[in-house]
Design a protein around this motif. Structure first.
Motif, PDB file in Angstrom:
ATOM      1  N   LYS A  20       0.847  -1.188   0.000  1.00 56.58           N
ATOM      2  CA  LYS A  20       0.000   0.000   0.000  1.00 56.58           C
ATOM      3  C   LYS A  20       0.883   1.238   0.000  1.00 56.58           C
ATOM      4  O   LYS A  20       1.578   1.512   0.972  1.00 56.58           O
ATOM      5  N   ILE A  21       0.852   1.940  -1.106  1.00 54.05           N
ATOM      6  CA  ILE A  21       1.619   3.172  -1.267  1.00 54.05           C
ATOM      7  C   ILE A  21       0.712   4.126  -2.030  1.00 54.05           C
ATOM      8  O   ILE A  21       0.477   3.959  -3.230  1.00 54.05           O
ATOM      9  N   GLY A  22       0.157   5.094  -1.343  1.00 49.93           N
ATOM     10  CA  GLY A  22      -0.788   6.012  -1.959  1.00 49.93           C
ATOM     11  C   GLY A  22      -0.120   7.011  -2.888  1.00 49.93           C
ATOM     12  O   GLY A  22       1.097   7.151  -2.932  1.00 49.93           O
ATOM     13  N   ALA A  23      -0.958   7.683  -3.657  1.00 52.19           N
ATOM     14  CA  ALA A  23      -0.497   8.733  -4.566  1.00 52.19           C
ATOM     15  C   ALA A  23      -1.282  10.001  -4.244  1.00 52.19           C
ATOM     16  O   ALA A  23      -2.480   9.944  -3.965  1.00 52.19           O
ATOM     17  N   TYR A  47      -4.334   0.354  -8.211  1.00 50.57           N
ATOM     18  CA  TYR A  47      -5.119   1.477  -7.700  1.00 50.57           C
ATOM     19  C   TYR A  47      -6.556   1.269  -8.145  1.00 50.57           C
ATOM     20  O   TYR A  47      -6.814   1.010  -9.310  1.00 50.57           O
ATOM     21  N   GLY A  48      -7.478   1.343  -7.219  1.00 48.20           N
ATOM     22  CA  GLY A  48      -8.884   1.165  -7.534  1.00 48.20           C
ATOM     23  C   GLY A  48      -9.604   0.544  -6.360  1.00 48.20           C
ATOM     24  O   GLY A  48      -8.994   0.173  -5.365  1.00 48.20           O
ATOM     25  N   ARG A  49     -10.888   0.387  -6.495  1.00 47.58           N
ATOM     26  CA  ARG A  49     -11.701  -0.099  -5.389  1.00 47.58           C
ATOM     27  C   ARG A  49     -12.111  -1.563  -5.546  1.00 47.58           C
ATOM     28  O   ARG A  49     -12.624  -2.151  -4.630  1.00 47.58           O
ATOM     29  N   GLN A  50     -11.942  -2.115  -6.705  1.00 44.60           N
ATOM     30  CA  GLN A  50     -12.400  -3.474  -6.949  1.00 44.60           C
ATOM     31  C   GLN A  50     -11.504  -4.497  -6.263  1.00 44.60           C
ATOM     32  O   GLN A  50     -10.291  -4.484  -6.427  1.00 44.60           O
ATOM     33  N   GLU A  51     -12.082  -5.379  -5.483  1.00 43.75           N
ATOM     34  CA  GLU A  51     -11.303  -6.412  -4.797  1.00 43.75           C
ATOM     35  C   GLU A  51     -10.946  -7.518  -5.787  1.00 43.75           C
ATOM     36  O   GLU A  51     -11.750  -7.903  -6.632  1.00 43.75           O
ATOM     37  N   THR A  69      -5.655  15.806  -4.520  1.00 44.97           N
ATOM     38  CA  THR A  69      -6.430  14.563  -4.523  1.00 44.97           C
ATOM     39  C   THR A  69      -5.522  13.390  -4.192  1.00 44.97           C
ATOM     40  O   THR A  69      -4.431  13.271  -4.742  1.00 44.97           O
ATOM     41  N   SER A  70      -5.996  12.532  -3.301  1.00 40.94           N
ATOM     42  CA  SER A  70      -5.242  11.335  -2.912  1.00 40.94           C
ATOM     43  C   SER A  70      -5.895  10.089  -3.492  1.00 40.94           C
ATOM     44  O   SER A  70      -7.121   9.999  -3.577  1.00 40.94           O
TER      45      SER A  70
END
Length: 110
Positions: A20-23, A47-51, A69-70
């Motif tokens: 997990k490394i955000g942008a 990156y995205g919400r789909q599991e 925006t993160s």
């Protein structure tokens, strides 16, 4: 990430490691990040919400016009989870710039 356990950033899956490394982007900006073609067998972007999605070779981030925006997500690395990931980063319509991210792999040269 240097000097810290891999488990501080992610976890192991059957094929490798998800980190997990955000942008975070400045307001109004558009940035495209691509894993270089020679590294796509070992690494991907998640990156995205789909599991359960498949890591992508390229992601385009678009910031909100009036605020920074993160994005939540990170990297996937096959195998033992250690790799120097070459990325091509393009801001807007500008030329891509090559950077190399060390994922628990010591010093990496661009």
């Amino acid at each position: 990430m240097a000097g810290r356990p891999t488990t501080d950033f992610g976890g192991r899956t059957r094929d490798g490691w998800h980190y997990k490394i955000g942008a975070e982007l400045e307001r109004g900006s558009v940035v495209t990040v691509s894993v270089s073609p020679e590294a796509r067998q070992r690494a991907g972007l998640g990156y995205g919400r789909q599991e359960g999605y498949t890591p992508a070779a390229e992601v385009t981030f678009s910031a909100c016009p009036d605020s920074d925006t993160s994005y939540v997500g990170g990297f996937f690395v096959h195998g033992d989870g250690r790799f120097c990931i070459p990325l091509d980063v393009r801001v807007g319509d500008g030329p891509p710039r090559r950077i190399v991210i060390s994922v628990f792999s010591g010093d990496c040269r661009a």
